[in-house]
Design an enzyme around this catalytic site. Structure first.
Site, PDB file in Angstrom:
ATOM      1  N   SER A   1     -10.004  -0.873   6.595  1.00 39.86           N
ATOM      2  CA  SER A   1      -9.231  -0.579   5.391  1.00 39.86           C
ATOM      3  C   SER A   1      -8.486  -1.770   4.803  1.00 39.86           C
ATOM      4  CB  SER A   1      -8.222   0.549   5.669  1.00 39.86           C
ATOM      5  OG  SER A   1      -8.897   1.764   5.868  1.00 39.86           O
TER       6      SER A   1
ATOM      7  N   SER B   1      -9.084   1.844   2.818  1.00 42.82           N
ATOM      8  CA  SER B   1      -8.136   2.591   2.014  1.00 42.82           C
ATOM      9  C   SER B   1      -7.107   1.728   1.303  1.00 42.82           C
ATOM     10  CB  SER B   1      -7.415   3.614   2.900  1.00 42.82           C
ATOM     11  OG  SER B   1      -6.744   2.964   3.973  1.00 42.82           O
TER      12      SER B   1
ATOM     13  N   LYS C   1       0.848  -1.188   0.000  1.00 34.81           N
ATOM     14  CA  LYS C   1       0.000   0.000   0.000  1.00 34.81           C
ATOM     15  C   LYS C   1       0.890   1.247   0.000  1.00 34.81           C
ATOM     16  CE  LYS C   1      -3.689   1.972   2.943  1.00 34.81           C
ATOM     17  NZ  LYS C   1      -4.442   1.714   4.200  1.00 34.81           N
TER      18      LYS C   1
END
Length: 499
Positions: free
Chosen positions: A197, A173, A98
């Site tokens: 997330s 996210s 990420k």
């Protein structure tokens, strides 16, 4: 199938999924070389990334060099298989990260325009540990602006599209990470989770994602990092296509802290106490649970009862109805040290020039803002809708009572089955109309419980279904064991296009 053959109108051939290299022996005349595996994944990314926009910055040249080093190591016969398995459990395995995490030589903007030129000179702790275990990073993946929204879209990299339906969201996210795994562009990935997330993208993209017990896996090296009370809610964890990779990933990422998680304990699922909740009790802030999600959960219950001979007890926990309010209040409360929670508008300005949400909203209407609408809206909400101290205290106390109730229910040998989200992956922008649906995952962050999101096949529309498996603190080994069991029973990850 290389990138040069791509056109905007031609759909990608999703069926060319590459088998992970650690499923076979890492050496010998019949083995696939590491360089071949890395090249295959690079080609895969080049083929499908123009459609999904998941990998936002690659390090392909460095990855190929590192693959050659792995092949040299193996050709030199350094140690036997047991030695290599112990020292380098992920030797030659490609992984992605990420973008909110620091990866040397890669950007670390978290979708914030003011940080778009920032390049990392070091690695986040979990990234470093995976690299030391032999894994090879291919690049970084997209996220929502400042990791505080459940659609992965920002003004730096644009929007990521779901590989099962490009008109659908990937979640957030860690949405780029869930997407890249589902599209078979990576084997394992690093995500973070403060309101779901990891688990929402894992659900929307039909892969596995684990939010560990709070405080075990280090969060160091990501932006934004948690401060104050949020330190107790933010979790870094593994995401992957195959359930069997969750435990070794968690072992590496946790480092010395892994001893708290009892990962070596054998789990007898027939002796587990199973509980089930089909919805949160009817909160007015979230969507009703989809019929197909309920059906998938009921199939799990029926299967467990038939195959394990257990009785799955349906429970109704009243306070779960207030999941969003509890999460919101606890996220805004003071820590035990009295430290104030960091304001979102301070993060938007990256601790520099203050950001005025109302001014940014006007600029957004004129197409001049460098921020996304969800980020601006969150800033406005934070500024205009503060709870009174009495209301805040009441909700925090409710959260603490819910934590005690849940821990008492689950004990050391209990698992709760609960929907990962009330609806399957919605179309782009839908979250703006139902912004609080993430409460189904968020509540477990403030409760500090370990949770694994497990895929359960596809809906009639070809979109992933799934379920959350929740355990008591430090009983991650229970959720991981059930994840592997459900993968064998329901098929786990389904390659997009294979319906």
């Amino acid at each position: 199938q290389s990138g040069r053959h791509m056109t905007a109108s031609r759909p990608p051939d999703w069926s060319k999924a590459v088998k992970p290299p650690h499923k076979s022996r890492p050496w010998g005349p019949e083995a696939v070389k590491c360089i071949d595996v890395i090249q295959a994944y690079i080609q895969r990314i080049k083929e499908v990334n123009p459609f999904i926009n998941a990998v936002v910055k690659d390090r392909f040249e460095e990855a190929l060099q590192e693959a050659q080093q792995v092949d040299r190591l193996l050709s030199e016969g350094v140690g036997d298989e047991d030695f290599l398995q112990e020292k380098f459990p992920f030797l030659g395995v490609p992984f992605t990260v990420k973008e909110a995490f620091a990866l040397h030589g890669m950007p670390n903007s978290s979708g914030l325009v003011s940080r778009r030129n920032l390049i990392c000179t070091s690695d986040a702790i979990v990234v470093s540990r995976l690299k030391q275990a032999g894994a090879i990073p291919l690049g970084v993946t997209n996220c929502s602006e400042l990791c505080m929204w459940y659609e992965s879209s920002n003004k730096v990299y644009g929007r990521t599209n779901n590989p099962y339906d490009l008109q659908r969201i990937v979640g957030g996210s860690s949405g780029g990470e869930g997407c890249v795994l589902a599209a078979a562009c990576s084997v394992i990935g690093v995500g973070s989770d403060i309101g779901g997330s990891i688990r929402m993208p894992a659900f929307f993209n039909g892969v596995f994602g684990h939010k560990p017990t709070t405080g075990v896996v280090p969060n160091d090296g990501q932006f934004p990092n948690a401060r104050g009370v949020r330190i107790d809610f933010l979790c870094t964890g593994p995401m992957c296509r195959y359930a069997e990779d969750l435990k070794p990933m968690l072992r590496v990422m946790a480092g010395p802290g892994v001893e708290k998680l009892k990962l070596d304990e054998k789990v007898a699922l027939e002796k587990i106490k199973f509980y089930c909740m089909e919805h949160d009790g009817g909160s007015v802030f979230v969507s009703p649970v989809d019929k197909e999600i309920l059906q998938a959960q009921r199939k799990v219950v029926e299967y467990l009862e038939a195959q394990l001979g257990v009785q799955v007890q349906h429970v109704s926990i009243r306070r779960m109805k207030y999941s969003f309010q509890i999460w919101s209040a606890m996220m805004s409360s003071k820590g035990s040290d009295g430290q104030e929670t960091q304001m979102f508008i301070d993060l938007l300005g990256d601790h520099g020039k203050p950001v005025w949400p109302s001014w940014e909203l006007l600029k957004w209407f004129l197409g001049m803002s460098s921020h996304t609408f969800p980020a601006i809206a969150l800033g406005l909400t934070e500024k205009l809708m503060k709870l009174s101290p009495a209301a805040m205290a009441k909700l925090v106390n409710m959260g603490q009572s819910l934590r005690t109730e849940m821990e008492d229910l689950l004990g050391a040998n209990g698992l709760l089955l609960y929907p990962s989200h009330p609806i399957v992956a919605p179309k782009h922008h839908f979250p703006l109309g139902m912004p609080f649906n993430f409460a189904y995952t968020a509540i477990f962050n403030v409760l500090g419980l370990p949770v694994t999101q497990c895929p359960l096949g596809l809906s009639t529309e070809g979109l992933p279904l799934g379920i959350q498996v929740v355990a008591g603190p430090f009983n991650d080994h229970l959720t991981l064991a059930l994840a592997q069991y459900l993968e064998k029973a329901f098929g786990g990850w389904v390659c997009p296009g294979k319906t």
